[in-house]
Structures are given as structure tokens and as C-alpha cells.
Scaffold this motif. Structure first.
Motif, PDB file in Angstrom:
ATOM      1  N   GLU A 113       0.838  -1.194   0.000  1.00  0.00           N
ATOM      2  CA  GLU A 113       0.000   0.000   0.000  1.00  0.00           C
ATOM      3  C   GLU A 113       0.878   1.251   0.000  1.00  0.00           C
ATOM      4  OE1 GLU A 113      -3.258   2.281   2.808  1.00  0.00           O
ATOM      5  OE2 GLU A 113      -3.033   0.111   2.992  1.00  0.00           O
ATOM      6  N   LEU A 114       0.506   2.211  -0.827  1.00  0.00           N
ATOM      7  CA  LEU A 114       1.201   3.493  -0.861  1.00  0.00           C
ATOM      8  C   LEU A 114       0.781   4.320   0.343  1.00  0.00           C
ATOM      9  CD1 LEU A 114       2.950   5.559  -2.532  1.00  0.00           C
ATOM     10  CD2 LEU A 114       0.771   6.397  -3.417  1.00  0.00           C
ATOM     11  N   LEU A 115       1.751   4.728   1.154  1.00  0.00           N
ATOM     12  CA  LEU A 115       1.476   5.574   2.308  1.00  0.00           C
ATOM     13  C   LEU A 115       1.694   7.043   1.989  1.00  0.00           C
ATOM     14  CD1 LEU A 115       3.334   3.470   5.023  1.00  0.00           C
ATOM     15  CD2 LEU A 115       0.871   3.532   4.572  1.00  0.00           C
ATOM     16  N   SER A 134       5.821   0.420  10.418  1.00  0.00           N
ATOM     17  CA  SER A 134       6.629  -0.797  10.342  1.00  0.00           C
ATOM     18  C   SER A 134       6.446  -1.432   8.965  1.00  0.00           C
ATOM     19  CB  SER A 134       6.214  -1.775  11.435  1.00  0.00           C
ATOM     20  OG  SER A 134       4.865  -2.141  11.281  1.00  0.00           O
ATOM     21  N   ASN A 135       7.391  -2.250   8.594  1.00  0.00           N
ATOM     22  CA  ASN A 135       7.368  -2.949   7.302  1.00  0.00           C
ATOM     23  C   ASN A 135       7.261  -1.994   6.120  1.00  0.00           C
ATOM     24  OD1 ASN A 135       7.464  -5.406   8.659  1.00  0.00           O
ATOM     25  ND2 ASN A 135       5.236  -5.523   8.783  1.00  0.00           N
ATOM     26  N   SER A 136       7.917  -0.845   6.211  1.00  0.00           N
ATOM     27  CA  SER A 136       7.835   0.114   5.112  1.00  0.00           C
ATOM     28  C   SER A 136       9.147   0.149   4.339  1.00  0.00           C
ATOM     29  CB  SER A 136       7.485   1.503   5.639  1.00  0.00           C
ATOM     30  OG  SER A 136       8.424   1.908   6.593  1.00  0.00           O
ATOM     31  N   VAL A 137       9.015   0.474   3.069  1.00  0.00           N
ATOM     32  CA  VAL A 137      10.170   0.587   2.182  1.00  0.00           C
ATOM     33  C   VAL A 137      10.015   1.843   1.329  1.00  0.00           C
ATOM     34  CG1 VAL A 137      10.612  -1.901   2.062  1.00  0.00           C
ATOM     35  CG2 VAL A 137       9.085  -0.846   0.403  1.00  0.00           C
ATOM     36  N   LEU A 138      11.148   2.321   0.832  1.00  0.00           N
ATOM     37  CA  LEU A 138      11.149   3.455  -0.093  1.00  0.00           C
ATOM     38  C   LEU A 138      11.430   2.904  -1.485  1.00  0.00           C
ATOM     39  CD1 LEU A 138      13.226   6.071   1.941  1.00  0.00           C
ATOM     40  CD2 LEU A 138      10.761   5.703   1.931  1.00  0.00           C
ATOM     41  N   GLU A 139      10.679   3.409  -2.473  1.00  0.00           N
ATOM     42  CA  GLU A 139      10.830   2.934  -3.842  1.00  0.00           C
ATOM     43  C   GLU A 139      10.807   4.135  -4.782  1.00  0.00           C
ATOM     44  OE1 GLU A 139       7.420   1.224  -6.250  1.00  0.00           O
ATOM     45  OE2 GLU A 139       8.574  -0.586  -5.758  1.00  0.00           O
TER      46      GLU A 139
END
Length: 151
Positions: A113-115, A134-139
Motif C-alpha cells: 500500500e502506498l502511504l 513498520s514494514n515500510s520501504v522506499l521505492e
């Protein structure tokens, strides 16, 4: 274009417009206008969910648009709207994320999901530090993702 086309090709972070094709009624027809607004609008593409089967009932793939945050200085209501790929509404990519922008994504067992969509890596990292998911990434948004806007 169809909802299936949006699901298959639109990148997360795109602004998607949807419509039932009917003309907007005059403001004095409040009930007709409310109905029209339910079937005509726009939002940012934040999630794509693949189809699945639950028991004997198949659920088609869908996608979710973030239509807005409502409240004063504090967000009280977040409006998300999901569409099945078999909806009869028509869709258009109004704006794709620009190359070099950075998505803050949450990774869940059910998908991504896009935050937040930031202008650059530094801004995205700053947002993530303030909002701590938590469990976030940058793309980073790549150039080849911007192909649908002209379609």
C-alpha cells in the motif's frame, strides 16, 4: 479505459479519474448530484489487490484510490474507495508520478500500500521518520512507469 487496464498498468501514486459517462446535473438537483458524485471523481492509486477465491465464491481483483483526508488541523476521516476490475465505470490516468519521486510503501501479507508520495528520497525518509510505519520501504519511481498517461 477499463478498470482492468488501470489494475494492470497504472503505477501506484497515479491520480485516477473515474466516470459513469453521464453529464453533471445542476446543483439545484441535490439528490441527482449526490448520485452523480458517487460515480464520478478522482483519487490517488494506493493499492492493488489480486483476485482470490473464498470458499466457492470468487472475488475479482481490485484497486483502491485515496480520495481525501477530512478534518481541521487533525485528520478525522480518510476516504478510500475500492473498485473491482469488473466495474462498468470508465477510468483515466490524469497524472502519473514523476520520474525520481519516491514512494513510501507499507508491505503487508495481503500486498503493498502506498502511504506517501514524496518529491525525492530525502523528503520520503523525513516523512517516514515522522510517521514511523513498520514494514515500510522506499521505492523510486522509474521512467518506464509513466507510459499510461497518453494511452
Amino acid at each position: 479505459m477499463s478498470a482492468q487496464h488501470i489494475f494492470d498498468y497504472a503505477p501506484l501514486g497515479s491520480i485516477i479519474c473515474y466516470s459513469d459517462g453521464s453529464p453533471k446535473p445542476p446543483a439545484r438537483f441535490t439528490k441527482k448530484l449526490e448520485q452523480w458524485e458517487r460515480n464520478n471523481g478522482s483519487g490517488r492509486l494506493i493499492r492493488k489487490s489480486p483476485g482470490c477465491d473464498v470458499g466457492n465464491h470468487p472475488f475479482p481483483a481490485s484497486f483502491t484510490l485515496h480520495e481525501g483526508d477530512f478534518g481541521g488541523g487533525v485528520v478525522l476521516i480518510v476516504l478510500h474507495r475500492s473498485f473491482s476490475v469488473d466495474t462498468r465505470l470508465r477510468f483515466e490516468v490524469a497524472e502519473s508520478p514523476k520520474t525520481g519521486m519516491v514512494r513510501v510503501l507499507a508491505q503487508y501479507s495481503s500486498g503493498t500500500e502506498l502511504l506517501h508520495l514524496a518529491a525525492n528520497h530525502e523528503t520520503a525518509a523525513s516523512w517516514l521518520k515522522q510517521h514511523q510505519h513498520s514494514n515500510s520501504v522506499l521505492e523510486e519511481v522509474m521512467a518506464e512507469e509513466r507510459s499510461l498517461q497518453a494511452a
